[in-house]
Every structure is written in structure tokens, then in C-alpha cells.
Design a protein around this motif. Structure first.
Motif, PDB file in Angstrom:
ATOM      1  N   UNK A   1     -61.446 -33.635 -45.405  1.00 36.85           N
ATOM      2  CA  UNK A   1     -62.887 -33.651 -45.155  1.00 36.85           C
ATOM      3  C   UNK A   1     -63.138 -33.398 -43.677  1.00 36.85           C
ATOM      4  N   UNK A   2     -64.239 -32.695 -43.381  1.00 38.96           N
ATOM      5  CA  UNK A   2     -64.589 -32.378 -42.002  1.00 38.96           C
ATOM      6  C   UNK A   2     -65.823 -33.183 -41.587  1.00 38.96           C
ATOM      7  N   UNK A   3     -65.789 -33.698 -40.354  1.00 35.96           N
ATOM      8  CA  UNK A   3     -66.896 -34.492 -39.816  1.00 35.96           C
ATOM      9  C   UNK A   3     -67.278 -33.937 -38.445  1.00 35.96           C
ATOM     10  N   UNK A   4     -68.573 -33.929 -38.177  1.00 35.34           N
ATOM     11  CA  UNK A   4     -69.071 -33.425 -36.907  1.00 35.34           C
ATOM     12  C   UNK A   4     -68.789 -34.445 -35.801  1.00 35.34           C
ATOM     13  N   UNK A   5     -68.090 -33.990 -34.758  1.00 35.97           N
ATOM     14  CA  UNK A   5     -67.758 -34.875 -33.645  1.00 35.97           C
ATOM     15  C   UNK A   5     -68.747 -34.765 -32.497  1.00 35.97           C
TER      16      UNK A   5
ATOM     17  N   UNK B   1     -75.302 -32.061 -28.235  1.00 39.18           N
ATOM     18  CA  UNK B   1     -74.076 -31.284 -28.054  1.00 39.18           C
ATOM     19  C   UNK B   1     -73.925 -30.243 -29.165  1.00 39.18           C
ATOM     20  N   UNK B   2     -73.454 -29.073 -28.792  1.00 37.71           N
ATOM     21  CA  UNK B   2     -73.272 -27.994 -29.763  1.00 37.71           C
ATOM     22  C   UNK B   2     -71.815 -27.781 -30.141  1.00 37.71           C
TER      23      UNK B   2
ATOM     24  N   UNK C   1     -66.412 -36.925 -22.225  1.00 43.13           N
ATOM     25  CA  UNK C   1     -66.833 -38.208 -22.799  1.00 43.13           C
ATOM     26  C   UNK C   1     -65.791 -38.854 -23.697  1.00 43.13           C
ATOM     27  N   UNK C   2     -65.993 -40.160 -23.903  1.00 41.54           N
ATOM     28  CA  UNK C   2     -65.302 -40.917 -24.938  1.00 41.54           C
ATOM     29  C   UNK C   2     -66.293 -41.146 -26.071  1.00 41.54           C
TER      30      UNK C   2
END
Length: 344
Positions: free
Chosen positions: A89-93, A98-99, A123-124
Motif C-alpha cells: 500500500x502507498x501512503x502520501x508522506x 508540500x508537493x 523536516x522530521x
């Protein structure tokens, strides 16, 4: 005995004299013992628990499994367990406006949260167990590498310039980021790993060891071929083995704690290995530039299996970590998304 002497119960003066001398000898021994006891310094003993064991235990999904004699028994997820990928599964980080993102490194915190180091956005990012960004902190500099050091603290290598970096220690708790201490290194950092108070820092062809936070570093291992620079490092849970991935010649090198080479492993499926991770139970994962993840034996000597990506899989893997609470392998790459592989 003295009372018997006084009452003349001993026959003859010789018997009485011998008894008397024995009594004198024992009395002197007793007095000497009393003096020694009075001069002895009092010692207080106190048990100091090893608190970091709580960090390790909190990463475990379970302490074990029941097995039935004569029936089928499920194997424990120990270092020799070979995983199978169930899903991907893919998740937006990205966070806020942010793009895109570039997840250069990551680690799992004791409560099961995933911490990402986003190189592109300085960033963290803290993810919950649903892999949603719940908190983000701007570092002001590119995070190169990060690792969990215990007591809710992480060490983050920040890019200072092309030849040096800063190790910043940050306490992460309930979505907040608190700076604790920092130190500047006289060299750059491509990757780092921590075991106890020991910090291993990898820069190109050299692995440095910093025994404590304030101690001077020393060279633990140096590649014979300086052109074949290493890319990532990781350490086993017991601290006896250090793993180094070599991106140029597709090699995984395993060292012991004094820097002696134990194994040098290569495989046709291990193409440009960049990311490497060792779980708290000793599973070794290597992420490659072509999107393939290899599981390697706990001694770093052989391949156990490989996970091929799906049609929508990511390429150019830069980081990965295994979450033992959720049995997920989290993969970061040159993309706005992270990929989560469910393993069994």
C-alpha cells in the motif's frame, strides 16, 4: 572452660594450663575480629534497572506463540523467519502544502510510530499506526540519517556542509520535538546506527565509532578500495555485527564489533543496495535502487528471500524499516509516497 578450671575439674596443672592458653588465643581472635568489623566501611547495594529494555519490549507484537505437539505449529518471527509479502500500500508522506518529499531515512519509535527524515523538506515527520503524518518539525537543514537511541530520543545527522555534519539529539514525545544536545563531527555522514551508547557513523569508505556521545571517534573499518564507497550501515540487536551496503559493487559486508570482516555477500537480485535495516529481532533487510527488497540471513551471509514490487511499486529505494508491532515493512524513496509492505 574457664569455669571448669576454677572449679578444679581438670586433673593436673598441665591440663589446666593448656586450656587456659587456648582460651586466651580464642579471646584474642575474637577481639581482632571485632576491631576489623568496626573498621570496615559500610557498603550499600542498590539495583539499577536497565531502562532501555522497555524500549525493546515495546516494539514486540508479542512475546511468543503457543505450539501444539503433533499438530501444525506456526513459527516464531525470530531472526531466521523468512517473510512473505501479503500486500503493498502507498501512503502520501507530504504534509501541508508540500508537493513532493524525499525520505532519506526512517526509524520506528517504541509506541509503534514511524519517524521519517524528509531530506527535500528539511523536516522530521511523525506517522501514526495508520501511516498518516500527525506531526512535522522543520530542522532548518537537510536530515541525512537518523536512528533511535533510547529514552524517546533520536539522533539526527544534519548536513552542515559538504565535508562536515552535526549530530542533533531530539526527544520525540506526543508529537513534540525537543532538542537535547548536539555535537559537530569533523567529517560528513552518509549513514549512522546506534547500539547502547555506541554510535556508528559511515562516511564513504570509512566507518567511525563514537563510544559515547562526548567521546572522540575512531576509525573502526576502512574499505581497501576507496572508489567503492559504502552507502548505509546498520547494527544487530546485540551489537555484535555491523552491516554495510556498498552501492557501487552490489555487496553487503558484515563486520564484528572490532571491525573484522565476517562476510561479504552479493547476489544478482541485489542491484545498487542503498537502504539497510535490522529489526529488533535480528531480521536483515536490504533495499535496492531497482525497487527490490532482499531479506538476508542474520549473519549477512546469504539471501533468504526477495520482495518484488507491484506494477505501481516505487523505485530508487533510499530507506526502510520494519515495524514489529504491525508487521509492516515501510519503504521510502524518491517519491511523495512511502510504500508499506504487509509481511507474514
Amino acid at each position: 572452660m574457664l569455669d571448669d578450671i576454677k572449679e578444679d575439674k581438670y586433673n593436673g596443672e598441665s591440663s589446666a594450663f593448656i586450656s587456659f592458653k587456648k582460651c586466651e588465643e580464642i579471646l584474642k581472635q575474637g577481639q581482632s575480629t571485632l576491631q576489623t568489623m568496626e573498621m570496615t566501611t559500610e557498603v550499600k547495594l542498590a539495583f539499577q534497572p536497565y531502562t532501555r529494555i522497555q524500549d525493546y519490549l515495546s516494539t514486540l507484537a508479542k512475546l511468543g506463540e503457543l505450539s501444539c505437539t503433533g499438530g501444525s505449529a506456526s513459527s516464531l518471527s525470530g531472526p531466521h523467519h523468512i517473510f512473505v509479502k501479503e500486500s503493498e500500500t502507498h501512503y502520501n508522506a507530504c504534509h501541508g502544502k508540500e508537493e513532493t518529499s524525499l525520505i532519506n531515512d526512517m526509524c520506528v519509535l517504541p509506541k509503534g510510530q514511524t519517524l521519517l527524515g524528509d531530506y527535500h523538506n528539511y523536516s522530521l515527520k511523525l506517522l501514526n499506526d495508520k501511516f498518516t503524518v500527525i506531526s512535522s518539525h522543520n530542522l532548518g537543514k537537510h536530515p541525512i540519517s537518523l536512528c533511535y537511541v533510547g529514552n524517546s530520543e533520536v539522533a539526527v545527522a544534519l548536513e552542515y556542509d559538504n565535508s562536515k555534519c552535526t549530530i542533533q539529539y531530539i526527544r520525540v514525545s506526543d508529537g513534540s520535538f525537543v532538542y537535547t544536545e548536539a555535537r559537530k563531527l569533523e567529517h560528513y555522514c552518509d549513514s549512522m546506527a546506534c547500539h547502547g551508547d555506541r554510535l556508528f557513523v559511515l562516511f564513504r569508505d570509512t566507518l567511525y565509532l563514537y563510544p559515547t556521545r562526548r567521546s572522540e571517534g575512531r576509525v573502526l573499518y576502512k574499505l581497501k578500495n576507496s572508489d567503492n564507497y559504502a552507502k548505509r550501515c546498520a547494527v544487530s540487536p546485540d551489537g555484535t555485527k555491523i552491516f554495510i551496503s556498498h552501492a557501487n559493487d552490489n555487496t553487503l559486508t558484515t563486520l564484528n564489533s572490532d571491525g573484522t570482516v565476517l562476510h561479504m555477500f552479493t547476489d544478482p537480485e541485489m542491484q545498487t543496495p542503498r537502504a539497510i535495516h535490522v529489526s529488533p529481532a535480528g531480521h536483515v533487510f536490504v533495499g535496492c535502487w531497482n525497487g527490490t527488497v532482499l531479506q538476508v540471513s542474520s549473519d549477512g551471509a546469504r539471501k533468504l528471500t526477495a520482495f518484488a514490487g507491484s506494477e505501481t511499486t516505487i523505485l530508487y529505494i533510499r530507506s526502510l524499516c520494519y515495524n514489529m508491532k504491525t508487521r509492516d515493512l515501510v519503504v521510502g524513496c524518491l517519491s511523495k509516497d512511502i510504500t508499506v509492505m504487509k509481511l507474514k
